[in-house]
Design a protein around this motif. Sequence first.
Motif, mmCIF file in Angstrom:
data_model
loop_
_atom_site.group_PDB
_atom_site.id
_atom_site.type_symbol
_atom_site.label_atom_id
_atom_site.label_comp_id
_atom_site.label_asym_id
_atom_site.label_seq_id
_atom_site.Cartn_x
_atom_site.Cartn_y
_atom_site.Cartn_z
ATOM 1 N N UNK A 48 0.824 -1.218 0.000
ATOM 2 C CA UNK A 48 0.000 0.000 0.000
ATOM 3 C C UNK A 48 0.852 1.260 0.000
ATOM 4 N N UNK A 49 2.178 1.092 0.085
ATOM 5 C CA UNK A 49 3.056 2.258 0.186
ATOM 6 C C UNK A 49 4.211 2.142 -0.809
ATOM 7 N N UNK A 50 3.865 1.942 -2.069
ATOM 8 C CA UNK A 50 4.866 1.822 -3.120
ATOM 9 C C UNK A 50 4.844 3.057 -4.012
ATOM 10 N N UNK A 51 6.002 3.379 -4.557
ATOM 11 C CA UNK A 51 6.091 4.441 -5.554
ATOM 12 C C UNK A 51 6.467 3.807 -6.886
ATOM 13 N N UNK A 52 6.121 4.486 -7.982
ATOM 14 C CA UNK A 52 6.289 3.895 -9.307
ATOM 15 C C UNK A 52 7.084 4.832 -10.209
ATOM 16 N N UNK A 53 8.019 4.233 -10.909
ATOM 17 C CA UNK A 53 8.912 4.985 -11.785
ATOM 18 C C UNK A 53 8.904 4.362 -13.171
ATOM 19 N N UNK A 54 8.793 5.187 -14.194
ATOM 20 C CA UNK A 54 8.829 4.703 -15.573
ATOM 21 C C UNK A 54 10.250 4.824 -16.114
ATOM 22 N N UNK A 55 10.728 3.749 -16.737
ATOM 23 C CA UNK A 55 12.046 3.744 -17.368
ATOM 24 C C UNK A 55 11.916 3.112 -18.752
ATOM 25 N N UNK A 97 10.643 -0.477 -22.178
ATOM 26 C CA UNK A 97 9.689 0.336 -21.431
ATOM 27 C C UNK A 97 9.105 -0.492 -20.295
ATOM 28 N N UNK A 98 9.187 0.035 -19.083
ATOM 29 C CA UNK A 98 8.733 -0.728 -17.927
ATOM 30 C C UNK A 98 8.449 0.201 -16.755
ATOM 31 N N UNK A 99 7.773 -0.356 -15.763
ATOM 32 C CA UNK A 99 7.452 0.356 -14.532
ATOM 33 C C UNK A 99 8.157 -0.341 -13.382
ATOM 34 N N UNK A 100 8.860 0.436 -12.572
ATOM 35 C CA UNK A 100 9.558 -0.116 -11.412
ATOM 36 C C UNK A 100 8.844 0.340 -10.148
ATOM 37 N N UNK A 101 8.451 -0.624 -9.331
ATOM 38 C CA UNK A 101 7.803 -0.330 -8.054
ATOM 39 C C UNK A 101 8.850 -0.371 -6.947
ATOM 40 N N UNK A 102 8.868 0.673 -6.115
ATOM 41 C CA UNK A 102 9.839 0.747 -5.022
ATOM 42 C C UNK A 102 9.124 0.970 -3.696
ATOM 43 N N UNK A 103 9.762 0.467 -2.621
ATOM 44 C CA UNK A 103 9.171 0.647 -1.298
ATOM 45 C C UNK A 103 9.638 1.959 -0.683
ATOM 46 N N UNK A 104 9.247 2.195 0.568
ATOM 47 C CA UNK A 104 9.557 3.465 1.228
ATOM 48 C C UNK A 104 11.051 3.672 1.408
ATOM 49 N N UNK A 105 11.824 2.573 1.435
ATOM 50 C CA UNK A 105 13.272 2.678 1.594
ATOM 51 C C UNK A 105 13.991 2.830 0.255
ATOM 52 N N UNK A 106 13.234 2.858 -0.833
ATOM 53 C CA UNK A 106 13.836 3.016 -2.148
ATOM 54 C C UNK A 106 14.290 1.723 -2.789
ATOM 55 N N UNK A 107 13.953 0.592 -2.179
ATOM 56 C CA UNK A 107 14.342 -0.702 -2.739
ATOM 57 C C UNK A 107 13.364 -1.132 -3.825
ATOM 58 N N UNK A 108 13.897 -1.715 -4.891
ATOM 59 C CA UNK A 108 13.044 -2.211 -5.965
ATOM 60 C C UNK A 108 12.259 -3.418 -5.479
ATOM 61 N N UNK A 109 10.949 -3.342 -5.624
ATOM 62 C CA UNK A 109 10.061 -4.405 -5.176
ATOM 63 C C UNK A 109 9.579 -5.250 -6.351
ATOM 64 N N UNK A 110 9.303 -4.591 -7.478
ATOM 65 C CA UNK A 110 8.777 -5.305 -8.638
ATOM 66 C C UNK A 110 9.127 -4.548 -9.911
ATOM 67 N N UNK A 111 9.273 -5.309 -10.995
ATOM 68 C CA UNK A 111 9.533 -4.728 -12.315
ATOM 69 C C UNK A 111 8.481 -5.266 -13.276
ATOM 70 N N UNK A 157 -7.438 -4.483 -10.872
ATOM 71 C CA UNK A 157 -6.865 -5.797 -10.587
ATOM 72 C C UNK A 157 -5.541 -5.712 -9.850
ATOM 73 N N UNK A 158 -4.867 -4.554 -9.966
ATOM 74 C CA UNK A 158 -3.460 -4.502 -9.583
ATOM 75 C C UNK A 158 -3.214 -4.668 -8.085
ATOM 76 N N UNK A 159 -3.859 -3.878 -7.254
ATOM 77 C CA UNK A 159 -3.524 -3.903 -5.826
ATOM 78 C C UNK A 159 -3.778 -5.269 -5.186
ATOM 79 N N UNK A 160 -4.914 -5.914 -5.460
ATOM 80 C CA UNK A 160 -5.081 -7.269 -4.901
ATOM 81 C C UNK A 160 -4.009 -8.237 -5.400
#
Length: 358
Positions: free
Chosen positions: A67-74, A78-92, A141-144
């Motif tokens: 519930x506390x992820x940030x998203x970056x486009x690279x 072309x892809x989206x990188x999800x990171x946690x509050x500590x800046x660690x990559x969680x998902x690509x 669909x994404x969050x669940x």
Amino acid sequence: MSGRNDRSVLVSVLLAAILVVAALAWLGFQRVGGTPDTAAETSDEVAVEGAPLEVAGSASVPPADPTNLTYQRVADPNRTIAKDAAGRTVAVFTDGARSVRLSGPVRRFAEPKFTTATVTTDAWIRLAPQEWKAGEEKAAWYKPWITAALADKAPDALAVAMQYVQGAPEQKDAKGVRFAGDADFGPFSETDPDGRAENSDFFDYLGIQYQFSDGGRSQPQADRNGDLDCSGFVRIVYGYRLGYPVRSQNTAGAGLPRRAFAMSQFGPGVAIAADKGTQVRDFNRMQNGDLVFFNLDPSDGTQADHSGIYLGVDDAGHHRFLSSRSKANGPTFGDFGGPAILDGGGHFATKFRTVRRL
């Protein structure tokens, strides 16, 4: 008389033991197509062959809060990188692909019967319910899905792939169908140069009829039960086990086609490295779980004729892949019949042509 009887019993026991050892040696000989093992001795690194070993301390990293992820486009790809509050990559998430690289507990993959190399990674590869596109993190669909995926402890694509290497334990479903366990490449063949016939798909391994997404229906061949050729191996991992649609023919459309050339040319997902007819040397765009393709026999054309699954970087810095091979008689990331590495000047590396991400 009792001493003579005791000696007779002892001799009988010794003879029986010799026969058992000989039988076990013969079985091991058959697994690699009649060639003795030449790789490393079996180690205690993995308790069960094919099962990844979780690296000590890796699970102590707190799981990400979905519930506390940030998203970056690279870009590229072309892809989206999800990171946690500590800046660690969680998902690509890669545009046009369903396979997602999640960060989880670090695991070590080993196959000591065929190589001393190991692959240690925090990558867990799972399939999203649909292909990714920019902004999809806002879809219903994404969050669940991400919440469940980050908590999922079931085998991912990499662990599933390892469930078919030599010595992997047999697993059966409620109907008694063996869905995992040591797979052979195919039956003996006097006409195949490597001694084993190809054309063993996942339904042959399973020994069941199968209804394909394109309407076709399979009929397993009894003499290929427990066998997987290279594309059959890819299809049992991503298709039958992880639920990606599979096709009965080598045609374009939704789902994985039957042969390696069709997967590489017009299969689903996104091309990570295009086939230019030369060795792929750029590994920066690749990620664990990608499909890799080779042209092992250029005499029959320029199209791909071998497929595998990229496992990751090994302890010597080489890019390792898993594939089912005739010489090794089944799935392996070992070095029997040529090092299973994508870089350098080896048998497979020089014939490495293209990469796709499902």
